[in-house]
Design a protein around this motif. Sequence first.
Motif, mmCIF file in Angstrom:
data_model
loop_
_atom_site.group_PDB
_atom_site.id
_atom_site.type_symbol
_atom_site.label_atom_id
_atom_site.label_comp_id
_atom_site.label_asym_id
_atom_site.label_seq_id
_atom_site.Cartn_x
_atom_site.Cartn_y
_atom_site.Cartn_z
ATOM 1 N N ILE A 143 0.843 -1.195 0.000
ATOM 2 C CA ILE A 143 0.000 0.000 0.000
ATOM 3 C C ILE A 143 0.884 1.253 0.000
ATOM 4 O O ILE A 143 2.069 1.179 0.318
ATOM 5 C CB ILE A 143 -0.951 0.032 1.221
ATOM 6 N N PRO A 144 0.307 2.411 -0.343
ATOM 7 C CA PRO A 144 1.093 3.653 -0.279
ATOM 8 C C PRO A 144 1.520 3.949 1.158
ATOM 9 O O PRO A 144 0.722 3.793 2.086
ATOM 10 C CB PRO A 144 0.117 4.719 -0.797
ATOM 11 N N GLU A 145 2.746 4.378 1.333
ATOM 12 C CA GLU A 145 3.240 4.660 2.686
ATOM 13 C C GLU A 145 2.397 5.720 3.385
ATOM 14 O O GLU A 145 2.146 5.637 4.594
ATOM 15 C CB GLU A 145 4.697 5.115 2.621
ATOM 16 N N GLU A 146 1.908 6.697 2.606
ATOM 17 C CA GLU A 146 1.142 7.784 3.214
ATOM 18 C C GLU A 146 -0.241 7.340 3.705
ATOM 19 O O GLU A 146 -0.919 8.085 4.424
ATOM 20 C CB GLU A 146 0.991 8.959 2.236
ATOM 21 N N HIS A 147 -0.657 6.137 3.336
ATOM 22 C CA HIS A 147 -1.956 5.635 3.793
ATOM 23 C C HIS A 147 -1.815 4.467 4.778
ATOM 24 O O HIS A 147 -2.808 3.805 5.099
ATOM 25 C CB HIS A 147 -2.810 5.193 2.600
ATOM 26 N N ALA A 148 -0.609 4.239 5.258
ATOM 27 C CA ALA A 148 -0.381 3.128 6.188
ATOM 28 C C ALA A 148 -1.163 3.320 7.490
ATOM 29 O O ALA A 148 -1.793 2.388 8.000
ATOM 30 C CB ALA A 148 1.105 2.982 6.482
ATOM 31 N N ALA A 149 -1.134 4.528 8.031
ATOM 32 C CA ALA A 149 -1.848 4.801 9.279
ATOM 33 C C ALA A 149 -3.356 4.670 9.084
ATOM 34 O O ALA A 149 -4.068 4.176 9.964
ATOM 35 C CB ALA A 149 -1.488 6.200 9.792
ATOM 36 N N TYR A 150 -3.827 5.106 7.916
ATOM 37 C CA TYR A 150 -5.263 5.008 7.621
ATOM 38 C C TYR A 150 -5.686 3.551 7.536
ATOM 39 O O TYR A 150 -6.745 3.166 8.056
ATOM 40 C CB TYR A 150 -5.559 5.731 6.310
ATOM 41 N N TRP A 151 -4.866 2.716 6.889
ATOM 42 C CA TRP A 151 -5.176 1.286 6.783
ATOM 43 C C TRP A 151 -5.198 0.631 8.169
ATOM 44 O O TRP A 151 -6.091 -0.166 8.472
ATOM 45 C CB TRP A 151 -4.147 0.591 5.888
ATOM 46 N N LYS A 152 -4.250 1.006 9.013
ATOM 47 C CA LYS A 152 -4.213 0.461 10.378
ATOM 48 C C LYS A 152 -5.471 0.851 11.136
ATOM 49 O O LYS A 152 -6.059 0.023 11.851
ATOM 50 C CB LYS A 152 -2.968 0.969 11.105
ATOM 51 N N MET A 153 -5.911 2.089 10.966
ATOM 52 C CA MET A 153 -7.116 2.552 11.632
ATOM 53 C C MET A 153 -8.346 1.775 11.156
ATOM 54 O O MET A 153 -9.202 1.369 11.945
ATOM 55 C CB MET A 153 -7.316 4.042 11.374
ATOM 56 N N LEU A 154 -8.428 1.558 9.825
ATOM 57 C CA LEU A 154 -9.549 0.799 9.272
ATOM 58 C C LEU A 154 -9.589 -0.615 9.846
ATOM 59 O O LEU A 154 -10.661 -1.123 10.209
ATOM 60 C CB LEU A 154 -9.433 0.725 7.749
ATOM 61 N N CYS A 155 -8.442 -1.256 9.931
ATOM 62 C CA CYS A 155 -8.381 -2.616 10.462
ATOM 63 C C CYS A 155 -8.852 -2.670 11.908
ATOM 64 O O CYS A 155 -9.564 -3.596 12.315
ATOM 65 C CB CYS A 155 -6.958 -3.171 10.348
ATOM 66 N N GLU A 156 -8.474 -1.650 12.686
ATOM 67 C CA GLU A 156 -8.884 -1.612 14.090
ATOM 68 C C GLU A 156 -10.371 -1.334 14.221
ATOM 69 O O GLU A 156 -11.073 -1.990 15.004
ATOM 70 C CB GLU A 156 -8.068 -0.548 14.831
ATOM 71 N N GLU A 157 -10.873 -0.384 13.438
ATOM 72 C CA GLU A 157 -12.288 -0.011 13.536
ATOM 73 C C GLU A 157 -13.209 -1.133 13.083
ATOM 74 O O GLU A 157 -14.289 -1.334 13.649
ATOM 75 C CB GLU A 157 -12.557 1.247 12.710
ATOM 76 N N LEU A 158 -12.800 -1.874 12.058
ATOM 77 C CA LEU A 158 -13.650 -2.924 11.491
ATOM 78 C C LEU A 158 -13.281 -4.311 12.009
ATOM 79 O O LEU A 158 -13.806 -5.314 11.517
ATOM 80 C CB LEU A 158 -13.564 -2.889 9.960
ATOM 81 N N ASN A 159 -12.368 -4.347 12.988
ATOM 82 C CA ASN A 159 -11.936 -5.616 13.574
ATOM 83 C C ASN A 159 -11.485 -6.594 12.485
ATOM 84 O O ASN A 159 -11.865 -7.761 12.475
ATOM 85 C CB ASN A 159 -13.073 -6.234 14.414
ATOM 86 N N PHE A 160 -10.665 -6.084 11.586
ATOM 87 C CA PHE A 160 -10.153 -6.895 10.481
ATOM 88 C C PHE A 160 -8.875 -7.577 10.947
ATOM 89 O O PHE A 160 -7.844 -6.934 11.134
ATOM 90 C CB PHE A 160 -9.882 -6.013 9.259
ATOM 91 N N THR A 161 -8.937 -8.897 11.153
ATOM 92 C CA THR A 161 -7.835 -9.615 11.804
ATOM 93 C C THR A 161 -7.141 -10.631 10.896
ATOM 94 O O THR A 161 -6.359 -11.446 11.377
ATOM 95 C CB THR A 161 -8.347 -10.337 13.061
ATOM 96 N N ILE A 162 -7.452 -10.612 9.601
ATOM 97 C CA ILE A 162 -6.784 -11.547 8.692
ATOM 98 C C ILE A 162 -5.282 -11.246 8.690
ATOM 99 O O ILE A 162 -4.870 -10.110 8.446
ATOM 100 C CB ILE A 162 -7.364 -11.428 7.274
ATOM 101 N N PRO A 163 -4.441 -12.238 8.960
ATOM 102 C CA PRO A 163 -2.989 -12.002 9.042
ATOM 103 C C PRO A 163 -2.412 -11.530 7.706
ATOM 104 O O PRO A 163 -2.712 -12.101 6.653
ATOM 105 C CB PRO A 163 -2.430 -13.389 9.412
ATOM 106 N N HIS A 164 -1.601 -10.494 7.737
ATOM 107 C CA HIS A 164 -0.933 -10.008 6.538
ATOM 108 C C HIS A 164 0.231 -9.107 6.920
ATOM 109 O O HIS A 164 0.257 -8.525 8.004
ATOM 110 C CB HIS A 164 -1.907 -9.232 5.638
ATOM 111 N N THR A 165 1.196 -9.035 6.021
ATOM 112 C CA THR A 165 2.355 -8.178 6.200
ATOM 113 C C THR A 165 2.215 -6.966 5.296
ATOM 114 O O THR A 165 1.925 -7.108 4.106
ATOM 115 C CB THR A 165 3.651 -8.926 5.839
ATOM 116 N N VAL A 166 2.404 -5.777 5.847
ATOM 117 C CA VAL A 166 2.267 -4.542 5.078
ATOM 118 C C VAL A 166 3.633 -4.093 4.553
ATOM 119 O O VAL A 166 4.609 -4.046 5.299
ATOM 120 C CB VAL A 166 1.639 -3.423 5.922
#
Length: 224
Positions: free
Chosen positions: A53-76
């Motif tokens: 993913i774009p580096e500038e959206h890394a924090a946004y992706w982390k926030m989305l995963c936390e808010e939506l309880n997205f727990t599928i294992p993956h490396t960013v």
Amino acid sequence: MKKFALIVAGGKGLRMGGELPKQFIPLIDKPVLMHTLQTFYQWDVSCEIILVIPEEHAAYWKMLCEELNFTIPHTVVFGGETRWKSVKNGLLQIREEGYVAVHDGVRPFVSREVITDCFSAAQEFGAAIPVIPVIESVREIISENESKLFDRERLRIVQTPQVFQTEILKKSYEHSYNKSFTDDASVVEAAGYKVQLVRGNPENIKITTPVDLKVAEMLGQKLL
């Protein structure tokens, strides 16, 4: 056989319009990208997922995963200026031999059968990509005022996932970048390898424009 899924979502999605890249746009109940990761995880939970993913959206992706309880294992992994560079960055995370599927993050509707068929063909031939027939008439431009009908039976539309033996893909990406590289198959072929064609699924659309998103919303009602 060790399996990897390299999900490429490093683009800025300029053709979609707006400030939010297309891979993060909501589709039904969650962002497009989450549906894509879920497809591969449900296909095989042992498949190691690497997300670019774009580096500038890394924090946004982390926030989305936390808010939506997205727990599928993956490396960013962070993307580069081109798709080629993004894939190369992702390949650095693969340190074992096996097979890697490179897939567009905005193709959430690839069927499990197509994923399986591509991995099976890659095991046999080393490299495999899904394709579908061209159903519309196609014309070749000869000059500004001249064109001719092109035989569509000789054409195929290329999709992802494109699956390769890890060694083949890594060696191919050791070569210098060329603007003619439109996908991973073109990189592999430029390195001297052959690519096997596998039948794709028509629903496996790439969500790039607002029209694509509307089609995806209709498909999502049936497939997600």
